[in-house]
Design an enzyme around this catalytic site. Structure first.
Site, PDB file in Angstrom:
ATOM      1  CE  LYS A  96      -2.217   3.368   2.410  1.00  0.00           C
ATOM      2  NZ  LYS A  96      -1.979   4.441   1.441  1.00  0.00           N
ATOM      3  CD  GLU A 101      11.795   0.257  11.001  1.00  0.00           C
ATOM      4  OE1 GLU A 101      12.572   1.188  11.303  1.00  0.00           O
ATOM      5  OE2 GLU A 101      11.874  -0.864  11.533  1.00  0.00           O
ATOM      6  CD  GLU A 155       9.354  12.673  12.913  1.00  0.00           C
ATOM      7  OE1 GLU A 155       8.230  12.206  13.161  1.00  0.00           O
ATOM      8  OE2 GLU A 155      10.215  12.056  12.252  1.00  0.00           O
ATOM      9  CB  CYS A 171      12.247   8.423   9.941  1.00  0.00           C
ATOM     10  SG  CYS A 171      13.077   7.167   8.986  1.00  0.00           S
TER      11      CYS A 171
HETATM   12  P1  ADP Z   1       2.316  10.514   6.873  1.00  0.00           P
HETATM   13  O1  ADP Z   1       1.621  11.586   7.650  1.00  0.00           O
HETATM   14  O2  ADP Z   1       3.756  10.680   6.829  1.00  0.00           O
HETATM   15  O3  ADP Z   1       1.660  10.158   5.570  1.00  0.00           O
HETATM   16  P2  ADP Z   1       1.100   8.267   8.071  1.00  0.00           P
HETATM   17  O4  ADP Z   1       1.535   7.500   9.249  1.00  0.00           O
HETATM   18  O5  ADP Z   1      -0.201   8.970   8.136  1.00  0.00           O
HETATM   19  O6  ADP Z   1       2.284   9.249   7.784  1.00  0.00           O
HETATM   20  O7  ADP Z   1       1.101   7.354   6.779  1.00  0.00           O
HETATM   21  C1  ADP Z   1       2.057   6.339   6.513  1.00  0.00           C
HETATM   22  C2  ADP Z   1       1.405   5.324   5.620  1.00  0.00           C
HETATM   23  O8  ADP Z   1       0.322   4.726   6.324  1.00  0.00           O
HETATM   24  C3  ADP Z   1       0.795   5.913   4.357  1.00  0.00           C
HETATM   25  O9  ADP Z   1       0.897   4.960   3.308  1.00  0.00           O
HETATM   26  C4  ADP Z   1      -0.635   6.126   4.757  1.00  0.00           C
HETATM   27  O10 ADP Z   1      -1.519   6.176   3.659  1.00  0.00           O
HETATM   28  C5  ADP Z   1      -0.886   4.885   5.587  1.00  0.00           C
HETATM   29  N1  ADP Z   1      -1.984   5.005   6.554  1.00  0.00           N
HETATM   30  C6  ADP Z   1      -2.546   6.127   7.051  1.00  0.00           C
HETATM   31  N2  ADP Z   1      -3.519   5.817   7.928  1.00  0.00           N
HETATM   32  C7  ADP Z   1      -3.585   4.468   7.986  1.00  0.00           C
HETATM   33  C8  ADP Z   1      -4.370   3.517   8.707  1.00  0.00           C
HETATM   34  N3  ADP Z   1      -5.328   3.905   9.553  1.00  0.00           N
HETATM   35  N4  ADP Z   1      -4.131   2.202   8.510  1.00  0.00           N
HETATM   36  C9  ADP Z   1      -3.180   1.781   7.661  1.00  0.00           C
HETATM   37  N5  ADP Z   1      -2.394   2.615   6.962  1.00  0.00           N
HETATM   38  C10 ADP Z   1      -2.581   3.936   7.113  1.00  0.00           C
END
Ligand code: ADP
Length: 507
Positions: free
Chosen positions: A160, A233, A364, A267
């Site tokens: 994903k 991570e 951060e 990160c």
């Molecule tokens: P960022 O703000 O850096 O995008 P996130 O932690 O929100 O960091 O996102 C990291 C990854 O996790 C992205 O691919 C995002 O689409 C996905 N993501 C966001 N919310 C969820 C969730 N509830 N469950 C699974 N994956 C998620």
């Protein structure tokens, strides 16, 4: 419900593509297809799987320019950085695991301490379907490293990608198909986070997540609920300690790169710098000189050191941290503003007169900022560096290697580098991961590959069997007393007595 994900070039704000978003329902079907493909893939000998990934490495080398350009366009990092921190490390990671997987995943014998008439070994089988949820800051190297490792180990992969950067994931899959990989073995599902969340309990066997702490906590809780192992991570607020004995020019150049590479969206980025008071002013002056030499702009142009940020939301956080610091008395020596224009450019920002309570030092920032502070004694520097909920990387600069190691061992971070920053992610033989809120588990290293497998234990017998055993009927009081006294005479004694006593018992 299907939806369209629009992708933009962060340097110009222009649309560069559109991708159909996938629903959780379609995702569940993809997992079922992946499971079937994985059963066949896992039956192939490791050497055959390695051959396929070697073809991927060769094809990637042939198309390296194409991939670097695609990354620079979608993510915004300069072309040279796309090469150094995304494409080249994937070539290196693929090379390492193709060369070492057979040894890393070979049967591991375990020598028996007590039952000398039995033996044990561990053998590794793939987990099944690995769900890789990736970030937008390194949209190629972070997920693809894990994907290569998972495939070599015999897994199928569902990726994903981050919604801001799905194009490079689609391109990677196209390359995998070109080299002949079964399309169901590696599938890319551009989808919303909340849809991806629904897939965690829908048949995946392992989750590799890279992203924010807040989302990582939600995702790991869902993994826990479904008893699915995972690696998290997450973020960091990585400190640097600069001792008084350093070569100031070298330290300033390294540390500035650590703060501003990928526009600080790393990160393990340098997010706070503690400098010994005796060299503080010289170090600050040198950093300012280095930053003033940096060229900010179009990632494709010659000589550009820093491109745009990728996420408008993140840019607001950066501006907020800097503005709050300024309002509370910090002095901004360079940058401190968004560069005018449609692109998401934030000028590289060096801050002084900051303190440990400001957001730019505590939270951060994930952008091009470098707050610099003074310390007078090394214990104070270590205490301040450790005073954080995060613990991904930390850095020490000193001319004394042993002193560097002594300080490194006191720092609470998954990796500490002495006289260098960031780069161990691209060194596949080293483990990567954080402590505290920075995450769970490790990727890379030999254990990173083994974690993508289940360790199965086999314990078997040798021809010689003892005439009687603790573990058989009848249970007699005589036998009980023998063991009661042996607890005192054998287990209660030192190691030598234990060993000879135990041998006696089982003869
Ligand atoms: P960022 O703000 O850096 O995008 P996130 O932690 O929100 O960091 O996102 C990291 C990854 O996790 C992205 O691919 C995002 O689409 C996905 N993501 C966001 N919310 C969820 C969730 N509830 N469950 C699974 N994956 C998620």
């Amino acid at each position: 419900m299907s939806h369209l994900i629009e992708v933009t070039n962060p340097a110009t704000g222009e649309k560069i593509g559109e991708v159909k978003g996938i629903s959780a329902k379609e995702g569940v079907k993809a997992i079922a297809r992946a499971k079937k493909a994985q059963e066949l893939w896992a039956k192939k000998p490791l050497s055959q799987r390695v051959k396929v990934l070697q073809r991927f490495k060769k094809a990637l080398i042939d198309k390296a320019d194409d991939f670097c350009r695609a990354i620079a366009l979608e993510n915004g990092k300069p072309l040279m950085e796309a090469m150094a921190t995304e494409v080249l490390p994937i070539v290196e990671i693929t090379d390492y695991y193709c060369g070492h997987a057979a040894a890393i995943l070979s049967k591991q014998p375990i020598s028996m301490r007590r039952l000398k008439y039995r033996k044990s070994y561990i053998h590794y089988k793939p987990r099944g379907v690995v769900f890789v949820i990736g970030p937008w800051n390194f949209p190629f190297v972070i997920p693809v490293g894990e994907i290569i490792m998972a495939l070599i180990a015999g897994n199928a992969v569902i990726q994903k990608p981050a919604s801001l950067t799905p194009l490079i994931a689609i391109k990677t899959r196209e390359l995998m198909l070109e080299i002949g990989l079964d399309p169901n073995l590696y599938q890319v599902l551009p989808m919303k986070g909340e849809e991806a969340f629904k897939l965690i309990g829908a048949g995946v066997d392992y989750v590799n997540f890279t992203g924010s702490v807040a989302t990582g906590e939600k995702v790991s809780a869902e993994c826990g609920k479904n008893l699915i192992p995972c690696t998290m991570e997450l973020g960091g607020k990585d400190p640097v300690i600069v001792c008084e004995d350093v070569n100031i020019g070298h330290a300033a150049r390294c540390i500035a790169w650590g703060a501003f590479a990928n526009a600080g969206q790393v990160c393990a980025s340098v997010e706070r710098v503690y400098v010994h008071e005796s060299i503080y002013q010289k170090f600050v002056d040198k950093v300012v000189e280095v930053v003033k030499e940096m060229k900010i702009g179009d990632p494709f142009k010659d000589g550009i050191s820093m491109g745009p940020m990728k996420d408008p939301h993140q840019l607001k956080i950066v501006a907020d941290h800097v503005d709050k610091a300024r309002n509370n008395g910090a002095v901004i020596l360079t940058g401190g503003y968004k560069i005018d224009g449609p692109g998401l450019f934030y000028a590289p920002t060096v801050l002084v007169d900051v303190n440990d309570d400001m957001d730019c030092v505590k939270e951060e920032t994930f952008g091009p900022t470098m707050p610099i502070m003074k310390f007078s004694d090394i214990d104070e520097a270590v205490r301040r560096a450790n005073d954080s909920p995060y613990g991904l990387n930390a850095y020490v600069f000193t001319a004394d290697r042993y002193k560097g190691q002594r300080i490194a061992e006191k720092l609470q971070a998954g990796t500490v580098m002495v006289n260098e920053v960031l780069i161990t992610y691209g060194l596949p033989e080293t483990p990567w991961g954080g402590v505290k809120k920075s995450g769970l588990g490790r990727v890379h290293g030999d254990d990173g590959l083994r974690d993508l497998c289940i360790p199965y234990h086999v314990n078997y017998d040798l021809p010689y069997q003892p005439p009687w055993s603790l573990f058989r009927y009848p249970y007699t009081l005589t036998k009980y007393r023998i063991f009661l006294s042996s607890l005192k005479t054998v287990w209660g004694q030192g190691v030598g007595a234990k060993l000879s006593g135990i041998r006696g018992l089982f003869k």
